[in-house]
Enzyme design. Structure first.
Site, short mmCIF file in Angstrom:
data_model
loop_
_atom_site.label_atom_id
_atom_site.label_comp_id
_atom_site.label_asym_id
_atom_site.label_seq_id
_atom_site.Cartn_x
_atom_site.Cartn_y
_atom_site.Cartn_z
CD GLU A 317 -2.86 -0.94 -0.23
OE1 GLU A 317 -3.17 0.19 -0.65
OE2 GLU A 317 -3.14 -1.98 -0.83
CG HIS A 320 -0.95 1.55 -4.34
ND1 HIS A 320 -0.64 1.31 -5.65
CD2 HIS A 320 -1.55 0.41 -3.89
CE1 HIS A 320 -1.01 0.08 -5.98
NE2 HIS A 320 -1.57 -0.48 -4.93
CG ASP A 331 -2.96 -2.39 -7.48
OD1 ASP A 331 -1.94 -2.88 -6.96
OD2 ASP A 331 -3.76 -1.68 -6.85
#
Length: 370
Positions: A317, A320, A331
């Site tokens: 995470e 991102h 992704d």
């Protein structure tokens, strides 16, 4: 202590140059065509161009039912920021409800409103396109055996900004949530304490520590282990390697403190993104990470190669978040076989490649030492 010793030694691991098996990656199996069906509504028509039935996993593809990044939106050559969610899905024990089955030459349509995940209030001319990879299984199966890359047509749209502004954002903050988030940013608080209970706070803090150590060790391995870098990122280009190392170092720094940094971390859902199978998600437009309830069912740090755990989910995470490293990761693919089948340009920009690389390096050493 054993964990710390294993992580510290990762960078010294040297593997022989070998060839690695790929999951089949088909660039002509699926066709995606975009058409406008309203001011900001887009219809995607997905066609199976092959001669056998495809069972297509919807997660993080053009068919995803959640407000994920399905298309790229450009105006005057600049990409319009994405305001939706970037989730990590639980990939074990997949069931049929998460797949779409397509017979040979058959098509399925999926419509979505791009104004729910982009600010289009400026109005005017926009160019929309889609690219990605769809994990596929054989008919009557949910075991991923292949991946179909797709590149859509370019869709040109003239959008009314006033109408677009009236569309509610998918990941909308309530006034209370905005206040909490603003206070967290002012205090540079990473973990928002009010979102945690004693158990989830402890688990999140532990995951951050493990994420930092994994990222640091993976960074060392990336610089010293050419064979493993080639395996996971499909290249040994010096510039690509520096980008990967820099991103891993940034993740390590961001994971190292629970009291400061560039992201805001929630132990529980705050914006309604914890949909079925979502372990955690990021709002890149806000540099915000949220753990979902099933995140806490994962082991803190798995001893299985390429399995999901809390530490690598947190690492995934953080890649991102633009405040951690820019450009932030996308992704494009999930899982080892699919990720190592990506072309190098996508592999170095794919979040799961980083999580898998960190896990794979730790697992390799763990099995040797213990």
């Amino acid at each position: 202590m054993q964990l710390v010793a294993a992580l510290a030694a990762l960078g010294a691991l040297v593997a022989p140059a070998v060839a690695y098996p790929h999951a089949p990656m088909n660039e002509t199996l699926v066709d995606v065509q975009l058409t406008a069906v309203g001011n900001t509504m887009v219809k995607a028509t997905i066609t199976n161009k092959g001669d056998s039935v495809l069972n297509m996993l919807k997660f993080n593809t053009i068919m995803d039912e959640n407000p994920t990044r399905k298309v790229m939106v450009f105006q005057d050559g600049a990409e319009v920021p994405f305001t939706g969610m970037m989730p990590r899905y639980l990939m074990s024990d997949l069931t049929e409800e998460f797949f779409t089955t397509l017979a040979p030459q058959a098509s399925v349509e999926h419509s979505f409103d791009i104004a729910t995940t982009h600010d289009l209030s400026a109005g005017g001319k926009y160019v929309i396109s889609a690219s990605g990879a769809i994990p596929t299984a054989e008919e009557y199966s949910t075991t991923i055996t292949s991946t179909a890359l797709y590149e859509s047509n370019e869709l040109h749209m003239e959008i009314d900004g006033t109408q677009a502004a009236a569309v509610e954002q998918a990941m909308k903050f309530t006034p209370e949530m905005q206040s909490i988030h603003s206070r967290a940013l002012q205090k540079r608080t990473k973990i928002v304490g009010g979102s945690c209970n004693q158990n989830t706070l402890r688990a999140t803090q532990n995951a951050l520590g493990n994420s930092a150590r994994l990222a640091q060790a993976a960074s060392r391995a990336a610089s010293q282990n050419a064979a493993k870098f080639q395996e996971y990122f499909r290249t040994n280009d010096a510039n690509a390697k520096q980008r990967v190392i820099a991103r891993l170092n940034s993740v390590a720094r961001e994971s190292s403190s629970a009291n400061g940094g560039s992201t805001t971390y929630y132990c529980s859902d705050t914006v309604g993104g914890c949909k079925p199978r979502v372990l955690a998600y990021t709002l890149p437009s806000r540099n915000l990470v949220v753990n979902c309830p099933i995140y806490y069912n994962l082991p803190p740090l798995t001893k299985q190669c390429h399995a999901q755990d809390q530490a690598t989910t947190t690492l995934h995470e953080f890649t991102h978040n633009p405040a951690v490293a820019s450009p932030h990761c996308q992704d494009y693919a999930y899982g080892y076989q699919q990720c190592i089948s990506l072309p190098a340009a996508k592999a170095v920009q794919n979040a799961d490649n980083y999580a898998l690389f960190a896990n794979g390096m730790f697992y390799s050493l763990f099995t040797i030492i213990f």
